[in-house]
Design an enzyme around this catalytic site. Structure first.
Site, PDB file in Angstrom:
ATOM      1  N   ASP A   1      57.170 -78.381 -58.921  1.00  9.13           N
ATOM      2  CA  ASP A   1      57.365 -79.273 -57.779  1.00  9.13           C
ATOM      3  C   ASP A   1      58.861 -79.468 -57.575  1.00  9.13           C
ATOM      4  O   ASP A   1      59.660 -79.115 -58.448  1.00  9.13           O
ATOM      5  CB  ASP A   1      56.664 -80.616 -58.001  1.00  9.13           C
ATOM      6  CG  ASP A   1      56.190 -81.251 -56.693  1.00  9.13           C
ATOM      7  OD1 ASP A   1      56.633 -80.796 -55.615  1.00  9.13           O
ATOM      8  OD2 ASP A   1      55.367 -82.197 -56.744  1.00  9.13           O
TER       9      ASP A   1
ATOM     10  N   HIS B   1      63.387 -80.728 -49.767  1.00  9.66           N
ATOM     11  CA  HIS B   1      61.955 -81.041 -49.752  1.00  9.66           C
ATOM     12  C   HIS B   1      61.216 -80.203 -48.709  1.00  9.66           C
ATOM     13  O   HIS B   1      60.048 -79.865 -48.896  1.00  9.66           O
ATOM     14  CB  HIS B   1      61.757 -82.535 -49.482  1.00  9.66           C
ATOM     15  CG  HIS B   1      60.338 -82.975 -49.613  1.00  9.66           C
ATOM     16  ND1 HIS B   1      59.649 -82.936 -50.808  1.00  9.66           N
ATOM     17  CD2 HIS B   1      59.464 -83.457 -48.696  1.00  9.66           C
ATOM     18  CE1 HIS B   1      58.415 -83.376 -50.622  1.00  9.66           C
ATOM     19  NE2 HIS B   1      58.278 -83.698 -49.352  1.00  9.66           N
TER      20      HIS B   1
ATOM     21  N   LYS C   1      44.740 -81.378 -52.692  1.00 10.28           N
ATOM     22  CA  LYS C   1      44.891 -82.827 -52.831  1.00 10.28           C
ATOM     23  C   LYS C   1      44.885 -83.501 -51.472  1.00 10.28           C
ATOM     24  O   LYS C   1      45.103 -82.853 -50.441  1.00 10.28           O
ATOM     25  CB  LYS C   1      46.184 -83.174 -53.577  1.00 10.28           C
ATOM     26  CG  LYS C   1      47.444 -82.949 -52.774  1.00 10.28           C
ATOM     27  CD  LYS C   1      48.690 -83.390 -53.521  1.00 10.28           C
ATOM     28  CE  LYS C   1      49.922 -83.246 -52.638  1.00 10.28           C
ATOM     29  NZ  LYS C   1      51.165 -83.624 -53.311  1.00 10.28           N
TER      30      LYS C   1
ATOM     31  N   ASP D   1      50.341 -78.545 -54.337  1.00  8.13           N
ATOM     32  CA  ASP D   1      49.601 -78.630 -53.075  1.00  8.13           C
ATOM     33  C   ASP D   1      49.718 -77.296 -52.356  1.00  8.13           C
ATOM     34  O   ASP D   1      50.546 -76.438 -52.699  1.00  8.13           O
ATOM     35  CB  ASP D   1      50.111 -79.774 -52.194  1.00  8.13           C
ATOM     36  CG  ASP D   1      51.599 -79.667 -51.882  1.00  8.13           C
ATOM     37  OD1 ASP D   1      52.022 -78.637 -51.320  1.00  8.13           O
ATOM     38  OD2 ASP D   1      52.335 -80.614 -52.207  1.00  8.13           O
TER      39      ASP D   1
ATOM     40  N   ASP E   1      58.911 -88.375 -58.725  1.00  9.85           N
ATOM     41  CA  ASP E   1      59.320 -89.734 -58.404  1.00  9.85           C
ATOM     42  C   ASP E   1      58.612 -90.702 -59.346  1.00  9.85           C
ATOM     43  O   ASP E   1      59.097 -90.999 -60.426  1.00  9.85           O
ATOM     44  CB  ASP E   1      59.035 -90.037 -56.939  1.00  9.85           C
ATOM     45  CG  ASP E   1      59.691 -91.331 -56.462  1.00  9.85           C
ATOM     46  OD1 ASP E   1      60.292 -92.039 -57.300  1.00  9.85           O
ATOM     47  OD2 ASP E   1      59.609 -91.645 -55.269  1.00  9.85           O
TER      48      ASP E   1
END
Length: 323
Positions: A227, A135, A199, A175, A231
Protein backbone atom coordinates in the site's frame (compact mmCIF):
# COMPACT_ATOMS: atom_id res chain seq x y z
CA UNK A 1 28.27 42.41 -22.08
CA UNK A 2 28.36 38.61 -21.68
CA UNK A 3 28.65 36.41 -18.64
CA UNK A 4 28.66 32.62 -18.51
CA UNK A 5 27.00 31.56 -15.28
CA UNK A 6 27.40 28.27 -13.47
CA UNK A 7 24.54 26.41 -11.80
CA UNK A 8 24.54 26.61 -8.04
CA UNK A 9 22.82 23.79 -6.12
CA UNK A 10 21.44 24.77 -2.72
CA UNK A 11 19.40 22.46 -0.45
CA UNK A 12 17.08 23.73 2.28
CA UNK A 13 15.16 21.87 4.98
CA UNK A 14 12.13 22.65 7.08
CA UNK A 15 11.89 21.48 10.67
CA UNK A 16 9.50 18.56 10.11
CA UNK A 17 12.09 15.88 9.27
CA UNK A 18 15.63 17.34 9.31
CA UNK A 19 17.29 13.91 9.63
CA UNK A 20 16.11 12.94 6.13
CA UNK A 21 17.33 16.22 4.62
CA UNK A 22 20.74 15.78 6.29
CA UNK A 23 21.07 12.28 4.78
CA UNK A 24 20.17 13.66 1.35
CA UNK A 25 22.77 16.46 1.49
CA UNK A 26 25.43 14.06 2.76
CA UNK A 27 24.84 11.83 -0.28
CA UNK A 28 24.93 14.88 -2.57
CA UNK A 29 28.23 16.00 -1.03
CA UNK A 30 26.86 19.34 0.11
CA UNK A 31 25.35 20.89 3.25
CA UNK A 32 21.99 22.33 4.22
CA UNK A 33 21.79 26.10 3.92
CA UNK A 34 21.72 27.64 7.43
CA UNK A 35 18.18 28.78 8.16
CA UNK A 36 16.50 30.64 11.01
CA UNK A 37 12.96 29.46 11.70
CA UNK A 38 10.77 30.05 14.71
CA UNK A 39 7.25 31.00 15.83
CA UNK A 40 6.07 34.36 17.07
CA UNK A 41 3.98 34.50 20.24
CA UNK A 42 0.76 34.12 18.23
CA UNK A 43 2.18 30.98 16.45
CA UNK A 44 2.99 32.72 13.13
CA UNK A 45 6.03 31.14 11.47
CA UNK A 46 9.14 33.14 10.53
CA UNK A 47 11.85 31.92 8.15
CA UNK A 48 15.09 33.57 6.99
CA UNK A 49 18.10 32.12 5.16
CA UNK A 50 21.48 33.00 6.62
CA UNK A 51 23.29 33.30 3.27
CA UNK A 52 22.59 34.59 -0.22
CA UNK A 53 20.43 32.38 -2.45
CA UNK A 54 20.43 34.67 -5.50
CA UNK A 55 20.61 32.74 -8.78
CA UNK A 56 20.57 29.35 -7.06
CA UNK A 57 18.91 26.09 -8.12
CA UNK A 58 17.04 25.63 -4.85
CA UNK A 59 15.62 22.37 -3.49
CA UNK A 60 13.36 22.78 -0.44
CA UNK A 61 12.76 19.55 1.52
CA UNK A 62 9.85 19.21 3.92
CA UNK A 63 7.85 16.14 4.96
CA UNK A 64 4.16 16.87 5.49
CA UNK A 65 3.81 15.07 8.80
CA UNK A 66 1.67 15.89 11.84
CA UNK A 67 0.91 18.66 12.68
CA UNK A 68 0.48 18.75 8.92
CA UNK A 69 -0.96 22.25 8.53
CA UNK A 70 1.95 23.79 10.43
CA UNK A 71 4.60 22.07 8.30
CA UNK A 72 2.84 22.82 5.00
CA UNK A 73 2.66 26.49 5.99
CA UNK A 74 6.36 26.52 6.85
CA UNK A 75 7.12 24.89 3.50
CA UNK A 76 5.14 27.58 1.66
CA UNK A 77 6.87 30.37 3.57
CA UNK A 78 10.28 28.87 2.74
CA UNK A 79 9.40 28.87 -0.97
CA UNK A 80 8.16 32.47 -0.77
CA UNK A 81 11.37 33.55 0.95
CA UNK A 82 13.42 31.96 -1.86
CA UNK A 83 11.36 33.62 -4.58
CA UNK A 84 11.74 37.04 -2.96
CA UNK A 85 15.50 36.45 -2.52
CA UNK A 86 15.89 35.82 -6.29
CA UNK A 87 16.51 32.07 -6.40
CA UNK A 88 16.66 31.10 -10.09
CA UNK A 89 14.63 27.87 -9.85
CA UNK A 90 12.73 26.48 -6.86
CA UNK A 91 12.01 22.76 -6.56
CA UNK A 92 9.68 21.67 -3.77
CA UNK A 93 10.70 18.25 -2.42
CA UNK A 94 7.73 16.80 -0.53
CA UNK A 95 8.37 13.11 0.10
CA UNK A 96 4.73 12.87 1.22
CA UNK A 97 2.22 15.18 -0.50
CA UNK A 98 -0.08 16.47 2.25
CA UNK A 99 -3.83 16.14 1.63
CA UNK A 100 -3.13 13.73 -1.25
CA UNK A 101 -6.07 11.49 -0.33
CA UNK A 102 -8.48 14.36 -0.99
CA UNK A 103 -7.87 14.10 -4.74
CA UNK A 104 -11.50 14.02 -5.96
CA UNK A 105 -15.06 14.72 -4.88
CA UNK A 106 -16.88 11.69 -3.50
CA UNK A 107 -19.98 13.75 -2.70
CA UNK A 108 -21.32 17.22 -3.41
CA UNK A 109 -19.93 20.28 -1.58
CA UNK A 110 -16.56 18.63 -0.89
CA UNK A 111 -13.16 20.25 -1.63
CA UNK A 112 -10.37 18.83 -3.77
CA UNK A 113 -7.69 19.69 -1.25
CA UNK A 114 -4.82 17.97 -3.06
CA UNK A 115 -5.31 20.42 -5.95
CA UNK A 116 -5.40 23.32 -3.49
CA UNK A 117 -1.98 22.30 -2.11
CA UNK A 118 -0.57 22.28 -5.65
CA UNK A 119 -2.02 25.75 -6.33
CA UNK A 120 -0.62 27.12 -3.07
CA UNK A 121 2.93 26.01 -3.92
CA UNK A 122 2.63 27.43 -7.44
CA UNK A 123 1.46 30.76 -6.03
CA UNK A 124 4.29 30.73 -3.47
CA UNK A 125 6.81 30.46 -6.32
CA UNK A 126 7.58 26.76 -6.87
CA UNK A 127 8.77 25.80 -10.36
CA UNK A 128 8.84 22.03 -9.85
CA UNK A 129 7.72 19.33 -7.41
CA UNK A 130 9.44 16.08 -6.44
CA UNK A 131 7.30 13.62 -4.47
CA UNK A 132 7.27 9.92 -3.62
CA UNK A 133 4.40 7.47 -4.28
CA UNK A 134 1.50 9.82 -4.86
CA UNK A 135 -1.83 8.50 -3.62
CA UNK A 136 -3.20 8.94 -7.14
CA UNK A 137 -1.25 9.45 -10.38
CA UNK A 138 -3.48 12.35 -11.44
CA UNK A 139 -1.90 14.54 -8.75
CA UNK A 140 0.92 15.11 -11.25
CA UNK A 141 -1.53 17.12 -13.34
CA UNK A 142 -2.70 19.28 -10.45
CA UNK A 143 0.54 21.30 -10.43
CA UNK A 144 1.16 23.65 -13.35
CA UNK A 145 4.76 22.61 -13.92
CA UNK A 146 6.98 19.53 -13.91
CA UNK A 147 6.27 16.89 -11.26
CA UNK A 148 8.79 14.10 -10.68
CA UNK A 149 6.90 11.13 -9.26
CA UNK A 150 9.39 8.85 -7.50
CA UNK A 151 8.50 5.30 -6.48
CA UNK A 152 9.65 3.50 -3.35
CA UNK A 153 8.92 0.13 -4.97
CA UNK A 154 12.58 -0.66 -5.81
CA UNK A 155 13.69 0.11 -2.23
CA UNK A 156 10.94 -1.99 -0.61
CA UNK A 157 10.83 -4.83 -3.15
CA UNK A 158 14.59 -5.38 -3.25
CA UNK A 159 14.65 -5.67 0.56
CA UNK A 160 11.84 -8.25 0.45
CA UNK A 161 13.48 -10.16 -2.40
CA UNK A 162 16.74 -10.40 -0.50
CA UNK A 163 15.11 -11.48 2.78
CA UNK A 164 12.19 -13.62 1.60
CA UNK A 165 13.12 -14.46 -2.00
CA UNK A 166 13.72 -18.15 -1.24
CA UNK A 167 10.07 -18.62 -0.17
CA UNK A 168 6.89 -18.90 -2.24
CA UNK A 169 5.57 -15.34 -2.51
CA UNK A 170 2.39 -13.66 -3.73
CA UNK A 171 1.78 -9.93 -4.13
CA UNK A 172 -1.54 -8.70 -2.75
CA UNK A 173 -3.14 -5.34 -3.50
CA UNK A 174 -5.32 -3.99 -0.67
CA UNK A 175 -7.96 -2.98 -3.25
CA UNK A 176 -8.71 -3.39 -6.95
CA UNK A 177 -7.59 0.18 -7.71
CA UNK A 178 -3.92 -0.55 -7.01
CA UNK A 179 -3.61 -3.61 -9.26
CA UNK A 180 -1.29 -1.79 -11.70
CA UNK A 181 1.12 -1.06 -8.85
CA UNK A 182 0.88 -4.69 -7.72
CA UNK A 183 1.79 -5.80 -11.25
CA UNK A 184 5.03 -3.80 -11.02
CA UNK A 185 5.71 -5.40 -7.63
CA UNK A 186 5.16 -8.84 -9.16
CA UNK A 187 7.60 -8.10 -11.99
CA UNK A 188 10.23 -6.79 -9.55
CA UNK A 189 9.90 -9.96 -7.43
CA UNK A 190 10.34 -12.27 -10.42
CA UNK A 191 6.78 -12.66 -11.70
CA UNK A 192 5.14 -13.97 -8.52
CA UNK A 193 1.31 -14.43 -8.60
CA UNK A 194 -1.12 -11.60 -7.84
CA UNK A 195 -4.20 -11.29 -5.65
CA UNK A 196 -6.30 -8.43 -4.33
CA UNK A 197 -8.72 -7.71 -1.52
CA UNK A 198 -12.25 -6.84 -2.51
CA UNK A 199 -13.24 -4.18 0.00
CA UNK A 200 -15.91 -1.59 0.60
CA UNK A 201 -15.52 1.84 2.17
CA UNK A 202 -18.14 4.03 3.84
CA UNK A 203 -17.35 7.50 2.45
CA UNK A 204 -19.04 9.12 5.46
CA UNK A 205 -16.62 7.45 7.90
CA UNK A 206 -12.90 8.19 7.34
CA UNK A 207 -10.27 5.50 7.97
CA UNK A 208 -12.82 2.66 7.96
CA UNK A 209 -13.04 -0.17 5.45
CA UNK A 210 -14.46 -3.68 5.30
CA UNK A 211 -12.27 -6.39 3.77
CA UNK A 212 -14.86 -8.56 2.07
CA UNK A 213 -12.93 -11.35 0.38
CA UNK A 214 -9.64 -12.32 -1.21
CA UNK A 215 -9.59 -12.59 -5.01
CA UNK A 216 -6.72 -14.84 -6.11
CA UNK A 217 -4.82 -17.89 -4.84
CA UNK A 218 -2.87 -17.19 -1.64
CA UNK A 219 -2.99 -20.51 0.24
CA UNK A 220 0.46 -21.62 1.42
CA UNK A 221 2.16 -18.45 0.18
CA UNK A 222 3.94 -15.60 1.97
CA UNK A 223 1.75 -12.65 0.95
CA UNK A 224 3.35 -9.27 0.32
CA UNK A 225 0.57 -6.81 1.10
CA UNK A 226 1.46 -3.47 -0.52
CA UNK A 227 0.00 0.00 0.00
CA UNK A 228 1.12 3.62 -0.27
CA UNK A 229 0.00 4.82 3.18
CA UNK A 230 -0.47 3.29 6.62
CA UNK A 231 -2.55 5.75 8.60
CA UNK A 232 -4.58 4.15 11.39
CA UNK A 233 -3.65 0.67 10.13
CA UNK A 234 -7.23 -0.54 9.84
CA UNK A 235 -7.18 -1.35 6.13
CA UNK A 236 -3.94 -3.35 6.03
CA UNK A 237 -4.61 -5.21 9.30
CA UNK A 238 -8.08 -6.32 8.13
CA UNK A 239 -6.55 -7.35 4.81
CA UNK A 240 -3.82 -9.33 6.60
CA UNK A 241 -6.45 -11.12 8.71
CA UNK A 242 -8.45 -11.95 5.57
CA UNK A 243 -5.34 -13.43 3.93
CA UNK A 244 -4.58 -15.62 6.93
CA UNK A 245 -8.17 -16.91 6.89
CA UNK A 246 -7.62 -17.92 3.26
CA UNK A 247 -4.65 -20.06 4.27
CA UNK A 248 -1.70 -17.74 3.64
CA UNK A 249 1.57 -19.00 5.15
CA UNK A 250 2.35 -15.48 6.38
CA UNK A 251 1.88 -11.80 5.60
CA UNK A 252 4.44 -9.04 5.05
CA UNK A 253 3.08 -5.48 4.95
CA UNK A 254 5.02 -3.01 2.79
CA UNK A 255 4.06 0.67 2.58
CA UNK A 256 5.81 3.89 1.63
CA UNK A 257 4.36 6.46 4.01
CA UNK A 258 4.14 5.58 7.71
CA UNK A 259 1.66 8.09 9.11
CA UNK A 260 0.94 5.68 12.00
CA UNK A 261 -1.90 7.68 13.53
CA UNK A 262 -3.51 6.22 16.62
CA UNK A 263 -4.23 3.33 17.06
CA UNK A 264 -1.98 2.09 14.22
CA UNK A 265 0.94 0.93 16.38
CA UNK A 266 -1.24 -1.28 18.58
CA UNK A 267 -3.09 -2.68 15.59
CA UNK A 268 0.11 -3.52 13.73
CA UNK A 269 1.79 -5.01 16.80
CA UNK A 270 -1.17 -7.36 17.30
CA UNK A 271 -1.70 -8.11 13.61
CA UNK A 272 -0.81 -11.47 12.01
CA UNK A 273 1.87 -9.75 9.86
CA UNK A 274 5.39 -11.05 10.49
CA UNK A 275 7.02 -7.75 9.40
CA UNK A 276 5.87 -4.24 8.53
CA UNK A 277 8.28 -2.49 6.14
CA UNK A 278 8.07 1.27 5.53
CA UNK A 279 10.32 4.10 4.33
CA UNK A 280 11.36 7.27 6.12
CA UNK A 281 9.44 9.69 3.87
CA UNK A 282 7.84 10.68 7.19
CA UNK A 283 9.60 10.66 10.55
CA UNK A 284 8.82 7.67 12.76
CA UNK A 285 9.37 8.82 16.35
CA UNK A 286 10.85 6.44 18.89
CA UNK A 287 7.54 5.94 20.69
CA UNK A 288 5.99 4.61 17.44
CA UNK A 289 8.72 2.07 16.72
CA UNK A 290 8.22 -1.59 17.56
CA UNK A 291 9.87 -4.96 16.95
CA UNK A 292 8.04 -5.88 13.72
CA UNK A 293 8.63 -2.46 12.11
CA UNK A 294 11.49 -2.01 9.62
CA UNK A 295 12.22 1.48 8.25
CA UNK A 296 14.21 1.80 5.02
CA UNK A 297 15.90 5.01 3.89
CA UNK A 298 14.48 6.95 0.95
CA UNK A 299 17.43 9.40 1.03
CA UNK A 300 19.49 7.69 -1.73
CA UNK A 301 16.53 7.90 -4.12
CA UNK A 302 15.80 11.55 -3.26
CA UNK A 303 19.43 12.55 -3.63
CA UNK A 304 19.69 10.82 -7.00
CA UNK A 305 16.50 12.53 -8.22
CA UNK A 306 17.79 15.94 -7.07
CA UNK A 307 21.08 15.30 -8.86
CA UNK A 308 19.28 14.32 -12.09
CA UNK A 309 17.08 17.44 -11.98
CA UNK A 310 20.05 19.70 -11.22
CA UNK A 311 22.13 18.20 -14.04
CA UNK A 312 19.19 18.15 -16.50
CA UNK A 313 19.34 14.36 -16.53
CA UNK A 314 16.55 11.78 -16.54
CA UNK A 315 14.48 10.87 -13.49
CA UNK A 316 12.53 8.33 -15.54
CA UNK A 317 15.62 6.16 -16.09
CA UNK A 318 15.75 5.58 -12.33
CA UNK A 319 12.56 3.49 -12.63
CA UNK A 320 13.10 1.66 -15.94
CA UNK A 321 10.93 4.13 -17.81
CA UNK A 322 7.89 3.91 -15.51
CA UNK A 323 8.20 7.28 -13.68
Amino acid sequence: MKKTTEKHLMVFSGRAHPALAEQVTELLGTELVPTSAYEFANSEIYVRYEESVRGSDAFVIQSHTAPINEWIMEHLIMVDALKRASAKRITVVMPFWGYSRQDKKHRGREPISARLIADLFKTAGADRIISVDLHADQLQGYFDGPVDHLMALPVLADYIKEKYGDQELAVVSPDAGRIKVAERWSARLGGVPLAFIHKTRDITRPNETVANRVVGEVAGKICVLTDDIIDTGGTVVKAAEALMKEGAAGVIIAATHALLSEPAVDRLKNSPAVEIIVTDTLPVPEEKQFDKLTTLSIAPMLSQAIREVFEDGSVTKMFDGHA
